[in-house]
Design a protein around this motif. Structure first.
Motif, short mmCIF file in Angstrom:
data_model
loop_
_atom_site.label_atom_id
_atom_site.label_comp_id
_atom_site.label_asym_id
_atom_site.label_seq_id
_atom_site.Cartn_x
_atom_site.Cartn_y
_atom_site.Cartn_z
N ARG A 105 0.67 -1.39 0.08
CA ARG A 105 -0.04 0.00 -0.21
C ARG A 105 0.75 1.22 0.06
O ARG A 105 0.25 2.50 -0.12
N PHE A 106 2.27 1.17 0.27
CA PHE A 106 2.88 2.46 0.46
C PHE A 106 4.24 2.28 -0.31
O PHE A 106 4.92 1.29 -0.21
N LEU A 107 4.60 3.54 -1.00
CA LEU A 107 6.07 3.50 -1.56
C LEU A 107 6.50 4.98 -1.47
O LEU A 107 5.76 5.88 -1.84
N GLU A 120 -5.14 1.27 12.89
CA GLU A 120 -3.51 1.07 13.20
C GLU A 120 -2.41 1.85 11.88
O GLU A 120 -1.32 2.10 12.39
N VAL A 121 -3.11 1.70 10.82
CA VAL A 121 -2.31 2.18 9.90
C VAL A 121 -2.06 3.80 9.82
O VAL A 121 -1.25 4.11 9.56
N HIS A 122 -3.29 4.27 10.31
CA HIS A 122 -3.20 5.76 10.51
C HIS A 122 -2.13 6.24 11.52
O HIS A 122 -1.29 7.08 11.40
N MET A 133 -4.78 3.74 1.18
CA MET A 133 -5.14 3.47 2.49
C MET A 133 -6.15 2.25 2.55
O MET A 133 -7.02 2.01 1.67
N VAL A 134 -6.09 1.73 3.84
CA VAL A 134 -7.19 0.50 3.96
C VAL A 134 -8.40 1.17 4.15
O VAL A 134 -8.94 2.40 4.50
N ASN A 135 -9.51 0.19 3.30
CA ASN A 135 -11.02 0.74 3.50
C ASN A 135 -11.35 0.02 4.43
O ASN A 135 -11.51 -1.29 4.64
N ALA A 171 -6.73 -10.54 14.10
CA ALA A 171 -6.22 -9.58 14.98
C ALA A 171 -6.92 -8.39 14.87
O ALA A 171 -6.80 -7.37 14.92
N GLY A 172 -8.38 -8.61 14.70
CA GLY A 172 -9.49 -7.55 14.62
C GLY A 172 -10.11 -7.42 13.55
O GLY A 172 -10.15 -8.50 12.57
N THR A 173 -10.69 -6.41 13.13
CA THR A 173 -11.51 -6.18 11.82
C THR A 173 -10.50 -5.21 11.08
O THR A 173 -9.45 -4.67 11.06
N ARG A 174 -11.02 -4.99 9.67
CA ARG A 174 -10.30 -3.91 8.72
C ARG A 174 -10.50 -2.65 9.24
O ARG A 174 -9.52 -1.77 8.94
#
Length: 389
Positions: free
Chosen positions: A165-167, A213-215, A187-189, A204-207
């Protein structure tokens, strides 16, 4: 809002130096971003059926094709084009090579046309990136070679994401330009689907949880880059519309997690000034819920600092409605959101000279997003260095 694409202007042949000066002012960097929703149409033979109605589908020279070189040429050879959701399997190097070839200058190109290189980040996560033959997610950063040779120091992924997702492109300080860290982001939907530990496969949880967490991880990455002397440029599909002005006919507020995700992103990344809304727009009853969500989230880890990035489009157009997501299967403009953004460090606010999106069915092409851009201008202190900008 635009509904058609004007015919391209007739151009006389230019020398390489003339072309560089005209299409790319020496003191500016133009950055484009586009969620293409799959790269395959751009790697096939020329396709026109995606663009416009059937009676305009013929290749008459005025209708865009699913071609990356055509896109770059049509938009005056920008320094950078960031693509999201390219959907290439990590086990498919042939498609990666085809993508690299699609942006290169070939023997048929005009002498003044610049060359480009393509750099991809594909998922390595076998538990969370398994769908459609592993053709999910993935980003591609396309860089004009003269820009890369002068400014780019390195191109790298991040070590906390395995979904492709990132570069990150890191540049050198040069003349009047600060060091830039340009982050191509998909970014994650947030959904209620399970997110699995990428190492063990255990739930480990939901999306939604992963999105938050990505934020947190991305905000920490941005703060670290700024501490190392970089000005951050965060580009891509953020998967969040910020305010009522950014959604038509309405901003998504259901389920409640959308409000939580939006408030969290606002708290972590955006300049303290609230996004604007049109004066004739009704108040949103969910605003109180968003403020409460933001306050609750802040209480959990209030040591985290806001990165205070500037939303380039909203900064230059505080009251203008503009959208980047136009779902297929609906009339163009019937339902749309501004979920793609180009955000910059406050240090770059004074350098921001342009921002917008190309809101037409033709520019949307085979995707469900339209391209957007931002333009940064810097003092032209060194003619030799800036001539390739």
């Amino acid at each position: 809002m635009e509904r058609s694409i004007s015919p391209p202007p007739k151009r006389r042949k230019l020398s390489r130096s003339e072309a560089t000066h005209i299409t790319n002012p020496s003191n500016q960097i133009t950055i484009y971003s586009w969620n293409v929703n799959g790269i395959q149409p751009f790697l096939q033979k020329p396709i026109t059926s995606y663009f416009g109605t059937q009676q305009h589908a013929k290749d008459d020279g005025n209708t865009p094709r699913a071609s990356l070189r055509d896109f770059l040429k049509r938009h005056d050879w920008p320094a950078l084009l960031f693509l999201q959701e390219i959907k290439i399997s990590p086990d498919d190097p042939a498609t990666v090579r085809a993508l690299e070839k699609a942006v290169k200058r070939d023997d048929k190109a005009e002498p003044e046309e610049p060359d480009y290189s393509a750099h991809v980040c594909l998922p390595s996560d076998k538990f969370n990136a398994r769908g459609f033959g592993r053709k999910v997610y993935g980003v591609c950063s396309i860089v004009r070679k003269d820009f890369a040779e002068t400014y780019v120091e390195r191109i790298r992924p991040v070590n906390w994401d395995q979904e492709g997702r990132f570069l990150v492109i890191e540049t050198k300080a040069c003349s009047s330009r600060p060091r830039l860290a340009l982050i191509n982001a998909y970014m994650v939907n947030g959904t209620d689907n399970a997110y699995k530990n990428p190492s063990t496969g255990e739930k480990a949880g939901t999306r939604h949880d992963r999105k938050l967490e990505v934020h947190r991880l991305l905000a920490a990455e941005c703060r670290d880059l700024e501490a190392r002397g970089f000005a951050v440029v965060l580009v891509g599909d953020i998967n969040i519309a910020r305010a009522p002005i950014d959604g038509f006919p309405n901003l998504r507020t259901f389920p409640q997690r959308h409000c939580t995700n939006r408030a969290d992103f606002e708290r972590r990344f955006l300049h303290k000034r609230r996004p604007s809304s049109t004066s004739n727009e009704p108040s949103n009853d969910d605003d109180d819920d968003e403020r409460a969500s933001s306050k609750s989230t802040a209480n959990r880890d209030d040591s985290d600092e806001n990165v205070a990035l500037v939303d380039t489009f909203r900064h230059l157009h505080p009251e203008k409605k503009g959208y980047t997501y136009y779902p297929r299967g609906k009339t163009f403009g019937e339902s749309c959101d501004r979920v793609d953004m180009i955000l910059v460090s406050s240090l770059l606010q004074a350098a921001l000279v342009g921002a917008g999106m190309h809101e037409t069915p033709g520019e949307r092409g085979p995707s469900d997003h339209v391209p957007l851009y931002a333009r940064l201008g810097f003092a032209d202190e060194n003619a030799k260095v800036s001539a390739v900008a």
